[in-house]
Design a protein around this motif. Structure first.
Motif, short mmCIF file in Angstrom:
data_model
loop_
_atom_site.label_atom_id
_atom_site.label_comp_id
_atom_site.label_asym_id
_atom_site.label_seq_id
_atom_site.Cartn_x
_atom_site.Cartn_y
_atom_site.Cartn_z
N LEU A 121 -7.69 13.39 7.82
CA LEU A 121 -7.61 14.00 6.49
C LEU A 121 -8.72 15.03 6.26
CD1 LEU A 121 -6.97 10.85 4.25
CD2 LEU A 121 -5.32 12.65 4.81
N LYS A 122 -9.72 15.00 7.14
CA LYS A 122 -10.93 15.80 6.96
C LYS A 122 -11.61 15.43 5.64
CE LYS A 122 -9.60 19.76 9.79
NZ LYS A 122 -8.48 19.27 10.49
N ALA A 123 -11.71 14.12 5.43
CA ALA A 123 -12.35 13.59 4.22
C ALA A 123 -13.84 13.92 4.23
CB ALA A 123 -12.13 12.09 4.12
N ASP A 124 -14.37 14.17 3.06
CA ASP A 124 -15.81 14.43 2.91
C ASP A 124 -16.58 13.15 2.63
OD1 ASP A 124 -14.48 16.86 0.85
OD2 ASP A 124 -15.48 17.39 2.73
N LEU A 125 -15.88 12.17 2.02
CA LEU A 125 -16.54 10.95 1.56
C LEU A 125 -15.60 9.76 1.71
CD1 LEU A 125 -18.93 9.58 -0.03
CD2 LEU A 125 -17.65 10.10 -2.11
N THR A 160 -3.19 9.64 -3.41
CA THR A 160 -2.15 9.50 -2.39
C THR A 160 -2.40 8.18 -1.68
OG1 THR A 160 -2.10 11.89 -2.08
CG2 THR A 160 -1.15 10.54 -0.32
N GLN A 161 -1.34 7.41 -1.45
CA GLN A 161 -1.54 6.12 -0.80
C GLN A 161 -1.14 6.18 0.66
OE1 GLN A 161 0.94 3.36 -3.06
NE2 GLN A 161 2.18 3.05 -1.25
N HIS A 162 -1.84 5.36 1.46
CA HIS A 162 -1.58 5.23 2.89
C HIS A 162 -1.59 3.75 3.24
CE1 HIS A 162 -2.62 9.55 3.51
NE2 HIS A 162 -3.48 9.31 2.53
N VAL A 163 -0.62 3.32 4.03
CA VAL A 163 -0.60 1.96 4.56
C VAL A 163 -0.55 2.08 6.07
CG1 VAL A 163 0.61 -0.25 4.65
CG2 VAL A 163 0.58 1.06 2.52
N LEU A 164 -1.56 1.55 6.72
CA LEU A 164 -1.67 1.64 8.17
C LEU A 164 -1.69 0.24 8.78
CD1 LEU A 164 -4.46 4.37 8.31
CD2 LEU A 164 -1.98 4.71 8.38
N ASP A 196 -9.21 15.69 -3.87
CA ASP A 196 -8.04 14.88 -3.52
C ASP A 196 -8.53 13.47 -3.23
OD1 ASP A 196 -6.33 17.09 -3.66
OD2 ASP A 196 -6.70 17.60 -1.55
N ARG A 197 -7.83 12.49 -3.77
CA ARG A 197 -8.19 11.09 -3.55
C ARG A 197 -7.09 10.44 -2.71
NH1 ARG A 197 -8.47 12.84 -8.33
NH2 ARG A 197 -10.44 13.06 -9.42
N LYS A 211 -14.53 17.19 -1.64
CA LYS A 211 -13.18 17.71 -1.89
C LYS A 211 -12.09 16.71 -1.53
CE LYS A 211 -14.48 21.67 -3.38
NZ LYS A 211 -14.47 21.90 -4.79
N LYS A 212 -12.36 15.82 -0.56
CA LYS A 212 -11.39 14.79 -0.17
C LYS A 212 -12.12 13.46 -0.04
CE LYS A 212 -7.87 17.41 2.17
NZ LYS A 212 -7.14 17.64 3.41
#
Length: 139
Positions: free
Chosen positions: A100-104, A81-85, A34-35, A3-4
């Motif tokens: 994000l609770k990403a799955d993958l 959605t982009q993220h810059v860290l 969601d990507r 899913k994420k």
């Protein structure tokens, strides 16, 4: 299924970034997910390192990385959605995946050289330490 999805890229390697984003689009286009695409800039806050750079270097570096990341996402056609860290790549990717609770995590890896066997690459550390599933695409 997933899913994420978090897709870490190195915007300094434009060819690899485009290849990974294009592959991510093809792989996930029929998934309802969601990507999120992330790039990580180095932390210049250490006194010994930071003293060699202009005071605005870190902010300018993040801005440039955000612009490059945005352009790469648009070019690939990926809806993300982009993220810059800022910080250490593997630490920040693992932290973001957890928040994000990403799955993958979908990551690219090059053929390792001797230095990577001794120290470990970012991809290898993410694979070893992530609680999420990780799909490694060879470059």
């Amino acid at each position: 299924m997933f899913k994420k999805i978090l897709i870490p890229v190195d915007v300094m390697d434009e060819e690899d970034t485009q290849k990974l984003l294009t592959t991510a689009k093809a792989l996930t286009e029929n998934w309802e997910c969601d990507r999120h695409v992330v790039t990580v800039t180095p932390n210049m806050g250490m006194a010994i390192v930071g003293s060699y750079f202009d005071a605005n270097f870190e902010a300018e570096s993040r801005k440039a990385a955000a612009e490059q990341l945005s352009a790469a996402i648009v070019q690939s056609g990926l809806d993300a959605t982009q993220h810059v860290l800022t910080g250490t790549v593997y630490d920040r990717v693992i932290e973001l995946a957890a928040s994000l609770k990403a799955d993958l995590i979908l990551i690219s890896a090059q053929q390792p050289d001797l230095r990577d066997y001794l120290l470990g690459s970012n991809a290898a550390r993410i694979v070893r330490h992530s609680k999420q599933s990780v799909l490694v695409l060879r470059g």
